[in-house]
Design a protein around this motif. Structure first.
Motif, PDB file in Angstrom:
ATOM      1  N   PHE A 189      40.080  15.293  25.660  1.00  0.00           N
ATOM      2  CA  PHE A 189      39.208  14.328  25.694  1.00  0.00           C
ATOM      3  C   PHE A 189      39.127  13.620  26.824  1.00  0.00           C
ATOM      4  O   PHE A 189      39.624  13.986  27.819  1.00  0.00           O
ATOM      5  CB  PHE A 189      39.967  13.206  24.764  1.00  0.00           C
ATOM      6  N   SER A 190      37.562  13.344  27.161  1.00  0.00           N
ATOM      7  CA  SER A 190      37.209  12.500  28.390  1.00  0.00           C
ATOM      8  C   SER A 190      38.237  11.149  28.301  1.00  0.00           C
ATOM      9  O   SER A 190      38.615  10.844  27.239  1.00  0.00           O
ATOM     10  CB  SER A 190      35.972  12.094  28.483  1.00  0.00           C
ATOM     11  N   MET A 234      38.224  18.776  32.748  1.00  0.00           N
ATOM     12  CA  MET A 234      39.434  18.545  33.437  1.00  0.00           C
ATOM     13  C   MET A 234      38.931  18.243  34.752  1.00  0.00           C
ATOM     14  O   MET A 234      39.833  17.246  35.423  1.00  0.00           O
ATOM     15  CB  MET A 234      40.279  19.875  33.443  1.00  0.00           C
ATOM     16  N   LYS A 235      38.128  18.707  35.401  1.00  0.00           N
ATOM     17  CA  LYS A 235      37.543  18.370  36.991  1.00  0.00           C
ATOM     18  C   LYS A 235      37.283  16.918  37.015  1.00  0.00           C
ATOM     19  O   LYS A 235      37.859  16.197  37.714  1.00  0.00           O
ATOM     20  CB  LYS A 235      36.567  19.270  37.498  1.00  0.00           C
ATOM     21  N   THR A 282      49.665  13.579  32.083  1.00  0.00           N
ATOM     22  CA  THR A 282      48.524  12.359  32.056  1.00  0.00           C
ATOM     23  C   THR A 282      47.171  12.754  31.410  1.00  0.00           C
ATOM     24  O   THR A 282      46.616  11.642  31.180  1.00  0.00           O
ATOM     25  CB  THR A 282      48.408  12.001  33.513  1.00  0.00           C
ATOM     26  N   ALA A 283      46.623  13.745  31.457  1.00  0.00           N
ATOM     27  CA  ALA A 283      45.511  13.926  30.851  1.00  0.00           C
ATOM     28  C   ALA A 283      45.365  13.667  29.244  1.00  0.00           C
ATOM     29  O   ALA A 283      46.642  13.834  28.769  1.00  0.00           O
ATOM     30  CB  ALA A 283      45.122  15.379  31.295  1.00  0.00           C
ATOM     31  N   PRO A 284      44.502  13.389  28.702  1.00  0.00           N
ATOM     32  CA  PRO A 284      44.224  13.009  27.372  1.00  0.00           C
ATOM     33  C   PRO A 284      44.129  14.373  26.517  1.00  0.00           C
ATOM     34  O   PRO A 284      43.152  14.882  26.119  1.00  0.00           O
ATOM     35  CB  PRO A 284      42.675  12.194  27.415  1.00  0.00           C
ATOM     36  N   ILE A 285      45.313  14.932  26.383  1.00  0.00           N
ATOM     37  CA  ILE A 285      45.518  16.160  25.626  1.00  0.00           C
ATOM     38  C   ILE A 285      46.265  16.080  24.673  1.00  0.00           C
ATOM     39  O   ILE A 285      47.440  15.503  24.567  1.00  0.00           O
ATOM     40  CB  ILE A 285      45.992  17.264  26.611  1.00  0.00           C
ATOM     41  N   GLY A 286      45.975  16.558  23.290  1.00  0.00           N
ATOM     42  CA  GLY A 286      46.752  16.513  22.153  1.00  0.00           C
ATOM     43  C   GLY A 286      46.997  17.907  21.668  1.00  0.00           C
ATOM     44  O   GLY A 286      46.195  18.672  21.840  1.00  0.00           O
ATOM     45  N   ALA A 287      48.184  18.287  20.945  1.00  0.00           N
ATOM     46  CA  ALA A 287      48.328  19.484  20.604  1.00  0.00           C
ATOM     47  C   ALA A 287      49.457  19.354  19.613  1.00  0.00           C
ATOM     48  O   ALA A 287      50.556  18.863  19.592  1.00  0.00           O
ATOM     49  CB  ALA A 287      48.854  20.515  21.731  1.00  0.00           C
TER      50      ALA A 287
END
Length: 303
Positions: free
Chosen positions: A256-257, A295-296, A235-240
């Motif tokens: 990203f926020s 992340m927090k 779910t978090a805005p993470i790209g890789a």
């Protein structure tokens, strides 16, 4: 003793295309197979954003249960939908050769890019990256399988919607009115297909080992290791994105926020011989560069 391999799959057109591809490959190797379509919670609940459902593996959970209950032998997934931690007793059996990794924008004309606009996506990653580049735009939630999402775009007054290129290409649904978002970092394992099986099912594991594409497997595992270390779940805005160029692995990742205003990016490369824990090392650099606090903040806002 030979047995019929029961292939579990979601019942959307794209999921069935993927399962049929695996079925054909196994049939060509001489195995007997049978498709077993099921409907997932992620397909049934379309009026709630994914992150609000509070379940990792929303598209894979139903198939996991079917496998553990002995109703299917293997399951075919879009790998980007699969949680980084698999249920006990289920293991990765094969990663097929990766398709197009990029995101695309299906649009109704591009004049809105330099003005006000409304873009649709159900992905926090896509939303955050779009708002990072176009902070004045509105982003609305878009759910459903690719066919449903394409129809919703037609039926609404949105300027465009973001899709994974691979999904539309696989079922010949990519229209002429699209642009490739080459600036957007894809989801970890985007464009890859994963087949899972039960840990003790040596018959299926041996059959599926024949389908594995090593280069794709190396890259997606680095990306998913990066995701797991950041504790992003699905779910978090993470790209890789990891890519092999000759004997080097080139990696680009970002956190990203939720509003897209803050971005922590990393770009690294390493010899393919030193690939072990590369994703984890990249994630640690992001965490130490402000990612831990970000992340927090993300987890707090998603509660």
């Amino acid at each position: 003793m030979a047995k019929t391999i029961r292939i579990g799959t979601r019942d959307s057109e794209l999921a069935l295309w993927q399962a049929n591809m695996v079925q054909k490959k196994l049939t060509n190797l001489g195995y007997d197979t049978k498709l077993v379509p099921v409907k997932s919670t992620g397909d049934l609940v379309l009026d709630t954003p994914l992150y609000e459902l509070g379940i990792t593996g929303i598209f894979t959970k139903t198939l996991d249960v079917a496998m553990l209950n002995g109703e299917v032998d293997i399951a075919v997934h879009s790998m980007k939908d699969v949680p980084t931690a698999l249920p006990k007793g289920i293991v990765e059996a094969t990663v097929l050769e990766r398709a197009n990794v990029q995101d695309i924008l299906v649009h109704k004309g591009l004049g809105f890019l330099e003005a006000d606009g409304v873009i649709a996506t159900g992905s926090l990653r896509r939303k955050a990256q779009w708002l990072h580049k176009y902070p004045k735009h509105d982003v609305v939630d878009l759910r459903g399988n690719v066919n449903t999402r394409m129809q919703k775009l037609t039926d609404n007054h949105w300027n465009g919607a973001i899709f994974a290129a691979a999904g539309l290409e696989r079922i010949n649904l990519k229209p002429e009115n699209y642009i490739t978002l080459d600036w957007m970092i894809p989801a970890p394992a985007q464009g890859a297909m994963l087949v899972v099986a039960k840990e003790e099912d040596m018959f299926c594991l041996e059959a599926l080992a024949n389908l594995n594409h090593e280069a794709s497997e190396i890259c997606v595992h680095i990306e998913r290791e990066f995701l797991r270390e950041l504790e992003g779940g699905c779910t978090a805005p993470i790209g890789a994105l990891a890519q092999i160029v000759e004997n080097t692995i080139q990696f680009k990742g970002a956190l990203f926020s939720l509003d897209g205003k803050h971005k922590i990016e990393i770009s690294e490369e390493v010899s393919i011989d030193d690939a072990a824990s590369f994703g984890k090392r990249c994630a640690q650099k992001v965490l130490n560069n402000g990612g831990r606090e970000l992340m927090k903040e993300i987890k707090l806002n998603l509660k």
